[in-house]
Write a protein that holds these residues in place. Sequence first.
Motif, mmCIF file in Angstrom:
data_model
loop_
_atom_site.group_PDB
_atom_site.id
_atom_site.type_symbol
_atom_site.label_atom_id
_atom_site.label_comp_id
_atom_site.label_asym_id
_atom_site.label_seq_id
_atom_site.Cartn_x
_atom_site.Cartn_y
_atom_site.Cartn_z
ATOM 1 N N HIS A 34 0.739 -0.998 0.030
ATOM 2 C CA HIS A 34 0.046 0.039 -0.004
ATOM 3 C C HIS A 34 0.909 1.196 -0.068
ATOM 4 O O HIS A 34 2.043 1.180 0.147
ATOM 5 N N SER A 35 0.208 2.451 0.052
ATOM 6 C CA SER A 35 0.866 3.779 0.049
ATOM 7 C C SER A 35 0.175 4.734 0.771
ATOM 8 O O SER A 35 -1.023 4.324 0.851
ATOM 9 N N HIS A 36 0.673 5.723 1.243
ATOM 10 C CA HIS A 36 -0.156 6.644 1.761
ATOM 11 C C HIS A 36 0.011 8.079 1.021
ATOM 12 O O HIS A 36 0.974 8.293 0.093
ATOM 13 N N ASP A 37 -0.789 9.046 1.052
ATOM 14 C CA ASP A 37 -0.800 10.267 0.461
ATOM 15 C C ASP A 37 -0.137 11.392 1.259
ATOM 16 O O ASP A 37 -0.191 12.336 1.100
ATOM 17 N N THR A 38 0.615 10.959 2.493
ATOM 18 C CA THR A 38 1.362 11.884 3.294
ATOM 19 C C THR A 38 2.772 11.212 3.234
ATOM 20 O O THR A 38 3.153 10.103 2.385
ATOM 21 N N TYR A 39 3.594 11.964 3.884
ATOM 22 C CA TYR A 39 5.139 11.529 4.166
ATOM 23 C C TYR A 39 4.926 10.617 5.214
ATOM 24 O O TYR A 39 4.226 10.759 6.250
ATOM 25 N N SER A 40 5.455 9.304 5.417
ATOM 26 C CA SER A 40 5.442 8.488 6.345
ATOM 27 C C SER A 40 6.914 8.398 7.252
ATOM 28 O O SER A 40 7.758 7.767 6.347
ATOM 29 N N PHE A 41 7.088 8.611 8.217
ATOM 30 C CA PHE A 41 8.240 8.157 8.944
ATOM 31 C C PHE A 41 8.239 7.289 10.324
ATOM 32 O O PHE A 41 7.475 7.757 11.080
ATOM 33 N N GLY A 42 8.953 6.376 10.206
ATOM 34 C CA GLY A 42 8.918 5.219 11.189
ATOM 35 C C GLY A 42 10.157 5.103 11.847
ATOM 36 O O GLY A 42 11.476 5.443 11.077
ATOM 37 N N VAL A 43 10.205 4.741 13.204
ATOM 38 C CA VAL A 43 11.610 4.318 13.707
ATOM 39 C C VAL A 43 11.168 2.975 14.571
ATOM 40 O O VAL A 43 10.186 2.982 15.336
ATOM 41 N N THR A 44 12.030 2.240 14.270
ATOM 42 C CA THR A 44 11.981 0.708 14.933
ATOM 43 C C THR A 44 12.467 0.836 16.113
ATOM 44 O O THR A 44 13.748 1.339 16.444
ATOM 45 N N GLU A 45 11.923 0.336 17.222
ATOM 46 C CA GLU A 45 12.345 0.498 18.769
ATOM 47 C C GLU A 45 12.835 -0.805 19.131
ATOM 48 O O GLU A 45 14.069 -0.938 19.688
ATOM 49 N N THR A 46 12.324 -1.937 18.769
ATOM 50 C CA THR A 46 12.747 -3.321 19.167
ATOM 51 C C THR A 46 12.474 -4.077 18.114
ATOM 52 O O THR A 46 11.494 -3.936 17.140
ATOM 53 N N GLY A 47 13.265 -5.209 17.896
ATOM 54 C CA GLY A 47 13.105 -6.246 16.775
ATOM 55 C C GLY A 47 13.326 -5.894 15.547
ATOM 56 O O GLY A 47 14.323 -4.555 15.463
ATOM 57 N N ALA A 48 12.691 -6.325 14.551
ATOM 58 C CA ALA A 48 13.166 -5.837 12.942
ATOM 59 C C ALA A 48 11.993 -6.207 12.263
ATOM 60 O O ALA A 48 11.305 -7.108 12.181
ATOM 61 N N GLN A 49 11.740 -5.027 11.404
ATOM 62 C CA GLN A 49 10.768 -5.243 10.335
ATOM 63 C C GLN A 49 11.379 -5.374 8.868
ATOM 64 O O GLN A 49 12.072 -4.790 8.545
ATOM 65 N N ALA A 50 10.803 -6.367 8.094
ATOM 66 C CA ALA A 50 11.293 -6.808 6.766
ATOM 67 C C ALA A 50 10.075 -6.022 5.734
ATOM 68 O O ALA A 50 9.002 -6.119 6.237
ATOM 69 N N PHE A 51 10.646 -5.499 4.508
ATOM 70 C CA PHE A 51 9.553 -4.748 3.840
ATOM 71 C C PHE A 51 10.071 -4.748 2.544
ATOM 72 O O PHE A 51 11.406 -4.896 2.391
ATOM 73 N N THR A 52 9.331 -4.554 1.770
ATOM 74 C CA THR A 52 9.705 -4.121 0.228
ATOM 75 C C THR A 52 9.363 -2.696 -0.342
ATOM 76 O O THR A 52 8.394 -2.475 0.045
ATOM 77 N N CYS A 53 10.376 -2.139 -1.022
ATOM 78 C CA CYS A 53 9.873 -0.771 -1.335
ATOM 79 C C CYS A 53 10.834 -0.353 -2.491
ATOM 80 O O CYS A 53 12.084 -0.685 -2.506
ATOM 81 N N ARG A 54 10.188 0.100 -3.804
ATOM 82 C CA ARG A 54 11.074 0.398 -4.782
ATOM 83 C C ARG A 54 11.640 -0.643 -5.370
ATOM 84 O O ARG A 54 13.001 -0.623 -5.748
ATOM 85 N N GLY A 55 11.153 -1.592 -5.394
ATOM 86 C CA GLY A 55 11.772 -3.059 -6.150
ATOM 87 C C GLY A 55 12.831 -3.595 -5.240
ATOM 88 O O GLY A 55 13.335 -4.454 -5.861
ATOM 89 N N ALA A 56 13.089 -3.339 -4.021
ATOM 90 C CA ALA A 56 14.221 -3.984 -3.282
ATOM 91 C C ALA A 56 13.700 -4.289 -1.840
ATOM 92 O O ALA A 56 12.504 -3.621 -1.415
ATOM 93 N N ALA A 57 14.368 -5.296 -1.347
ATOM 94 C CA ALA A 57 13.748 -5.928 0.058
ATOM 95 C C ALA A 57 14.791 -4.916 0.962
ATOM 96 O O ALA A 57 16.040 -4.681 0.824
ATOM 97 N N HIS A 58 14.229 -4.571 2.043
ATOM 98 C CA HIS A 58 14.963 -3.919 3.352
ATOM 99 C C HIS A 58 14.473 -4.481 4.617
ATOM 100 O O HIS A 58 13.474 -5.374 4.868
ATOM 101 N N THR A 59 15.415 -4.166 5.560
ATOM 102 C CA THR A 59 15.045 -4.583 7.034
ATOM 103 C C THR A 59 15.236 -3.351 7.928
ATOM 104 O O THR A 59 16.645 -3.015 7.795
#
Length: 279
Positions: A34-59
């Motif tokens: 999905h996407s948002h019509d806003t800027y979205s800024f997140g900060v990970t506190e514990t653990g790790a989140q895996a995601f794909t964005c712009r054709g690449a995988a990130h953690t």
Amino acid sequence: MGGVGGDWARYWRAGRRPLEAMHAHFERHVYHRHSHDTYSFGVTETGAQAFTCRGAAHTSAAGMVMAFNPDDPHDGHAADALGFTYRIVHIGPELVTEALADATGSRSPLPLFAAPLVADAAAAGALRAFHRALLDPAATALRRDELLAGTVAHLVRAAATQAPPDPPMARGTSAATAARARRFLEDHLLDDPTAEELARATGGSRFAVYRAFVARYGLPPSDYQRLLRLRRARTLIADGVPIGEAAAATGFADQSHLTRWFVRCFGLTPGAYREAACS
């Protein structure tokens, strides 16, 4: 606050301003692309989140910042069984413009975040402080505005460019075609157009329109149409429209249909969003 199993989420929204925040822990939840019509800024506190964005995988591991531009498609899930805890704010482009003007004393072009992950301790600290103030009922409006300006300035200095480049388009596709297709979907939110009707409205072949749209917005037209309906339903719910009426007004089959997609894309139910702290 609510969730399933080890998952929980706490949400806050700022009434009429395009500013929202969520503090959540997810072990089982999987975000649909999905996407948002806003800027979205997140900060990970514990653990790790895996995601794909712009054709690449990130953690995103603890201490890392995620930076999504408006209409940046992405998904997300826990990288392991322990899950992850994170804070995220959604800031409308107009508030980003105002915040940059506050921080610099002049109007600046909207920033573009070239990479969805930012490793910058100062930016992460500023984002955490801003997020905590949003969820703190004792925080004053003045303090929140000050932290908004400071956080945006930190993030822009750490990772943004000032002039968004033209989006990468596959050969034979057209940004203008994609934009026309998007306008058609926005103008016909409740309709159920065929691929042929969308092609006629945008002046291209069905394949060319599909390829141009995916190249520009990162989602097929059908997924983007559902996302537009979800965004509209969210606005109606924030305005006090009953969830069932919001579902009917935005083209969902019923309230349960809206709820399923709302959770998959936004991480909480429409009811939890409606009851979110608001100031």
